[in-house]
Design a protein around this motif. Structure first.
Motif, PDB file in Angstrom:
ATOM      1  N   VAL A 143       1.102-112.472   0.795  1.00  0.00           N
ATOM      2  CA  VAL A 143       1.792-113.601   1.406  1.00  0.00           C
ATOM      3  C   VAL A 143       2.237-114.575   0.321  1.00  0.00           C
ATOM      4  N   TYR A 144       1.621-114.578  -0.848  1.00  0.00           N
ATOM      5  CA  TYR A 144       1.895-115.435  -1.887  1.00  0.00           C
ATOM      6  C   TYR A 144       3.383-114.714  -2.624  1.00  0.00           C
TER       7      TYR A 144
ATOM      8  N   ILE B   6       6.077-115.032   0.008  1.00  0.00           N
ATOM      9  CA  ILE B   6       7.048-116.422  -0.169  1.00  0.00           C
ATOM     10  C   ILE B   6       7.693-116.501  -1.614  1.00  0.00           C
ATOM     11  N   LYS B   7       7.180-116.051  -2.581  1.00  0.00           N
ATOM     12  CA  LYS B   7       7.622-116.234  -4.019  1.00  0.00           C
ATOM     13  C   LYS B   7       9.199-115.250  -3.870  1.00  0.00           C
TER      14      LYS B   7
ATOM     15  N   TRP C 182      10.934-114.596  -1.226  1.00  0.00           N
ATOM     16  CA  TRP C 182      11.770-115.257  -0.198  1.00  0.00           C
ATOM     17  C   TRP C 182      12.248-116.480  -0.682  1.00  0.00           C
ATOM     18  N   VAL C 183      11.858-117.241  -1.707  1.00  0.00           N
ATOM     19  CA  VAL C 183      12.166-118.818  -2.105  1.00  0.00           C
ATOM     20  C   VAL C 183      13.595-118.567  -2.657  1.00  0.00           C
ATOM     21  N   ARG C 184      14.466-119.222  -2.075  1.00  0.00           N
ATOM     22  CA  ARG C 184      15.795-119.025  -2.528  1.00  0.00           C
ATOM     23  C   ARG C 184      16.193-119.246  -4.246  1.00  0.00           C
ATOM     24  N   PRO C 185      16.947-117.872  -4.492  1.00  0.00           N
ATOM     25  CA  PRO C 185      17.020-117.993  -5.846  1.00  0.00           C
ATOM     26  C   PRO C 185      17.437-118.960  -6.690  1.00  0.00           C
TER      27      PRO C 185
ATOM     28  N   GLN D 131      17.476-122.191  -6.422  1.00  0.00           N
ATOM     29  CA  GLN D 131      16.979-123.426  -6.036  1.00  0.00           C
ATOM     30  C   GLN D 131      17.277-124.794  -6.771  1.00  0.00           C
TER      31      GLN D 131
ATOM     32  N   ASP E  17      19.609-127.125  -5.699  1.00  0.00           N
ATOM     33  CA  ASP E  17      19.042-127.725  -4.288  1.00  0.00           C
ATOM     34  C   ASP E  17      18.124-128.778  -4.678  1.00  0.00           C
ATOM     35  N   LEU E  18      17.705-129.066  -6.087  1.00  0.00           N
ATOM     36  CA  LEU E  18      16.758-129.874  -6.492  1.00  0.00           C
ATOM     37  C   LEU E  18      16.997-131.178  -6.013  1.00  0.00           C
TER      38      LEU E  18
ATOM     39  N   ARG F 257      18.534-131.797  -3.323  1.00  0.00           N
ATOM     40  CA  ARG F 257      18.448-132.256  -1.714  1.00  0.00           C
ATOM     41  C   ARG F 257      17.432-132.726  -1.131  1.00  0.00           C
TER      42      ARG F 257
ATOM     43  N   PHE G 228      14.308-133.906   1.170  1.00  0.00           N
ATOM     44  CA  PHE G 228      13.392-133.092   2.143  1.00  0.00           C
ATOM     45  C   PHE G 228      13.787-133.677   3.422  1.00  0.00           C
ATOM     46  N   ILE G 229      13.741-132.787   4.471  1.00  0.00           N
ATOM     47  CA  ILE G 229      14.110-132.987   5.722  1.00  0.00           C
ATOM     48  C   ILE G 229      13.094-133.389   6.731  1.00  0.00           C
TER      49      ILE G 229
END
Lengths: 156, 660
Positions: free
Chosen positions: A115-116, A119-120, A122-125, A127, A130-131, A133, A135-136
């Motif tokens: 899972v680790y 997730i790694k 799948w994290v948007r390359p 990013q 987006d720093l 951005r 948080f929602i």
């Protein structure tokens, strides 16, 4: 008549139990409980002690062995020697039976790594862009939407 | 009547096969007439199954002992309600009930208003009919509900006294509704794959179905526990029996599914995982049925018909292989249009961890359940895997799950920051620390209860904090009063706050389990009339032993006066019931229940001089389990019904078909 016979048999069965109970043995002691909880009692460990003669027999035996000064391990080993591993309510922690204990944790451990890495992966390359951005926050977002909706209904 | 009963089953088999074929022909030819014919078949099938059930109920109610099933599970003196509930006391009746529920669900899906114009309907119906054919085949060939006795007995065997309890009327039917209900999302998932419509449409269409199945599974498990606690007299509510495990495993995987679908709905990710979860959950319901019917494992629930178990195993194999094949053949589509995670620290990630733990827990239960078989195959020794194993293995896993439940609500979707987490978690963490110190001060020194109660407290605080943040934010914009802001906040998003209510319920259940597992005390004493038993803060005075008759049953009961810390709490009457046609007497527990603890007394034995032996237990916090169950039900119902989002029918964007 049939009912009377059942009643009589039941009372006879329980007389053994009463003899044991007369000793006023309080088996709420932790040691006693830790021993009986480890015994499978031929599949009767979950039965009602009040009605199960098999469970009562085991309780009597354990009380007797404890009265003889035997320790938990000695008592459990006695049962394993007599009846094999089936005497216990859980697998032993050696040999093949050890796999029963470690497999779920081993797989969870492996799956955690999986899972680790997922997730790694799948994290948007990109990013870094987006720093900044914000948080929602779901709650605030919902409230904002409901207020907009309310205003829309009011004015349009 | 025998002929009519059999005829309805044979007709049912024929119609289910016909409708199955009609749907397939309709789909292949893209001919609505065939599909409509199949739909009519579904409706007829439901009516036919209803007739079969009514016939069997009539036979049970009127004690028609020419039928094997009736004579095996009822007697003429049985109260009518238990005569009727004998419908699910044996193999044939319970499988008939299963078939009835399955055809009911199929008809509901096929004729639902929301399904109008939906090209998935013929596919979903076909898959569900595939199940119905299997069950009808079993009813027609192996386990016939209307099988006749060679000689008509003058009296039936009667119903097992343990099943003569209101809890036993509801428990099986709720579990079946849960089990069978999972066939609906499974059928939708496979239909979506066949139609190559792999977006989240099928998930949105089946959200309520899945929640409903989950609710019934929850209820079934809780009611089973409640019944065991009151009726079996061993003082516990969950024994990790293979059949209990069989209903717990799909509960865990469906819980995982209900969380992970949120990621697919928001980001289009985890499609393969969600499909795998629903296939797994469905397979686990069949596996559970296999366990109950096969008799391969020792269980108090087992029906023990080996042939039937084999049929279920084969059917489960076919269903899983077919589902996996369809899924793998669409793998390239499932991998398309996947979004990304914004950050390592996000709600998405926490849901994945939640799924990891839930599925890990399901695997641990599965592994413990089948280990006796593995051990027998490898070493020739069928070891027992019981309560000590499951308690040891499951405790850390379930505590980890509670911890994840605690932190999930406060982590933002997409991206959270350390600063954000510090802000959100500071107050709940401080309050939790105070609780831990309080627990320690109160004298709780054992590791598991301290950790358990602390995590539960943390979970409650984070949820309260999350709701408070919502109310505060709403007030700052709308200037509403606190109660109004709370009500509107919750009613605007029932799904989310229904989910939080379920979490509150789980927290209460956890408090009850931790308390009762770690702090119960037990004693067994023989006393003469007038003597006292002292346990914990209770003083129990044995005042009388007497006998009474109720119908054909003889009841021995004791009158016990209960005092706690010198204050009188009243009288309780534990009983032992002797049945005219059943060898084993049954136990009626005497109990005084409070939020703090249950005083739980079983009468064990007695003698001519009226001395009697009692098993006395003090089980702390058990009431919290049942209360938590009620809260879970309320939360789930809140999430299922009403609300704006539930009124919207999702739009089908997949491959268009002429038939619907």
């Amino acid at each position: 008549m049939k009912k009377f016979v059942f009643l009589l048999i039941f009372l006879l069965l329980l007389s053994v139990n009463v003899i044991f109970a007369e000793e006023d043995f309080d088996y709420s002691s932790k040691e006693f409980q830790s021993i009986v909880s480890m015994l499978s009692m031929e599949g009767h460990s979950g039965d009602d002690l009040a009605t199960c003669p098999v469970k009562q027999t085991y309780y009597n035996e354990v009380a007797e062995l404890m009265a003889q000064g035997k320790t938990k391990d000695e008592i459990l080993n006695d049962y394993v020697d007599q009846l094999g591993e089936e005497a216990l309510a859980a697998p032993i922690k050696t040999g093949f039976s050890l796999t029963a204990w470690i497999t779920p944790f081993f797989l969870l451990f492996v799956a955690t790594f999986l899972v680790y890495f997922l997730i790694k992966k799948w994290v948007r390359p990109n990013q870094t862009s987006d720093l900044n951005r914000e948080f929602i926050d779901e709650t605030e977002n919902e409230i904002l939407l409901s207020v907009i909706e309310k205003e829309r209904k009011k004015y349009f | 009547m025998h002929n009519i009963g059999d005829l309805t089953i044979y007709l049912g088999l024929a119609i289910s096969i016909y409708s199955f074929i009609a749907f397939i022909v309709g789909v292949i030819k893209q001919d609505q007439k065939w599909v409509n014919s199949g739909k009519n078949g579904v409706l007829t099938l439901f009516l036919l199954t209803s007739i079969t059930v009514i016939l069997l109920l009539y036979a049970l109610a009127t004690s028609q002992f020419q039928f094997k099933y009736v004579s095996m599970y009822t007697s003429s003196d049985l109260p009518i309600v238990y005569k009727l509930s004998a419908l699910w006391a044996g193999n044939a009746g319970s499988l008939l009930l299963w078939t009835f529920l399955l055809t009911m669900y199929t008809a509901m899906v096929a004729f639902s208003n929301k399904m109008k114009g939906n090209p998935m309907v013929p596919y979903v119906s076909t898959i569900m009919l595939g199940n119905a054919i299997f069950f009808y085949f079993i009813l027609a060939t192996t386990t016939k509900p209307f099988e006749l006795n060679d000689l008509i007995p003058s009296e039936g065997n009667g119903l097992n006294p343990m099943l003569q309890d209101p809890g036993m009327i509801i428990h099986p039917i709720t579990l079946y509704l849960g089990y069978v209900g999972l066939a609906v999302p499974f059928a939708f998932a496979i239909a979506a794959l066949i139609l190559k419509n792999v977006d989240s449409f099928w998930i949105r269409m089946t959200r309520r179905w899945t929640l409903l199945a989950w609710l019934f599974l929850t209820l079934g498990n809780l009611l089973g526990g409640y019944w065991a606690y009151l009726e079996l007299g061993w003082g516990g509510y969950w024994a990790w029996d293979p059949v209990e495990n069989a209903s717990f495993m799909p509960w865990l995987t469906v819980t995982a599914f209900l969380h992970s679908v949120m990621i697919q709905e928001r980001k289009g990710m985890l499609k393969v995982w969600n499909l795998s979860l629903i296939i797994l959950s469905y397979a686990l319901t069949l596996f559970g049925t296999f366990l109950v019917r096969s008799g391969v494992l020792t269980s108090v629930h087992a029906f023990g018909d080996t042939n039937l178990g084999t049929y279920f195993l084969i059917f489960m194999g076919i269903a899983v292989i077919f589902a996996m094949y369809v899924m793998m053949s669409r793998y390239h589509l499932l991998k398309k249009d996947s979004d990304y995670f914004e950050s390592f620290l996000s709600k998405e990630s926490s849901f994945l961890i939640n799924n990891l733990i839930l599925v890990g827990a399901a695997f641990a239960v599965f592994w413990g359940t089948i280990f006796p078989l593995i051990s027998e195959a490898v070493r020739g020794t069928k070891v027992t895997v019981g309560v000590p194993f499951f308690n040891t293995v499951m405790s850390p896993i379930l505590l980890a799950l509670l911890f994840i439940m605690a932190i999930c609500p406060l982590i933002a979707w997409q991206k959270s920051t350390i600063k954000n987490l510090q802000k959100n978690f500071l107050i709940p963490a401080l309050l939790t620390f105070i609780v831990a110190v309080l627990l320690f001060t109160l004298g709780i020194r054992t590791t598991y209860p301290i950790i358990g109660f602390t995590i539960v407290a943390f979970m409650l605080f984070t949820h309260i904090s999350e709701i408070y943040r919502g109310v505060k934010a709403r007030r700052s914009v709308t200037l509403e009063s606190y109660p109004i802001a709370l009500i509107r906040l919750i009613s605007k998003n029932r799904r989310r706050y229904g989910g939080y209510t379920v979490h509150f319920g789980i927290a209460l259940i956890a408090i009850g389990i931790i308390g009762s597992q770690n702090f119960s005390v037990e004693s067994m004493k023989t006393v003469a009339i007038g003597e006292k038993i002292n346990i914990a803060d209770f003083e129990i005075t044995y005042e009388n032993l007497a006998q009474k008759s109720e119908g054909l049953n003889d009841i021995i009961f004791a009158d016990l006066k209960v005092q706690k810390n010198g204050k009188q709490l009243g009288y309780i009457q534990p009983e032992k019931i002797f049945y005219g046609n059943w060898q084993q007497p049954s136990t009626e527990v005497g109990m005084i229940s409070s939020w703090q603890e249950d005083l739980y007394i079983v009468i064990s034995a007695w003698e001519r001089d009226l001395r009697a032996t009692f098993v006395v237990r003090v089980n702390p916090l058990v009431k919290w389990i049942w209360t938590g169950g009620v809260v879970v039900v309320i939360g789930t119902l809140f999430a299922i019904w009403g609300g704006r989002q539930n009124q919207v029918i999702p739009r089908y964007r997949g491959t268009q078909r002429k038939v619907t």
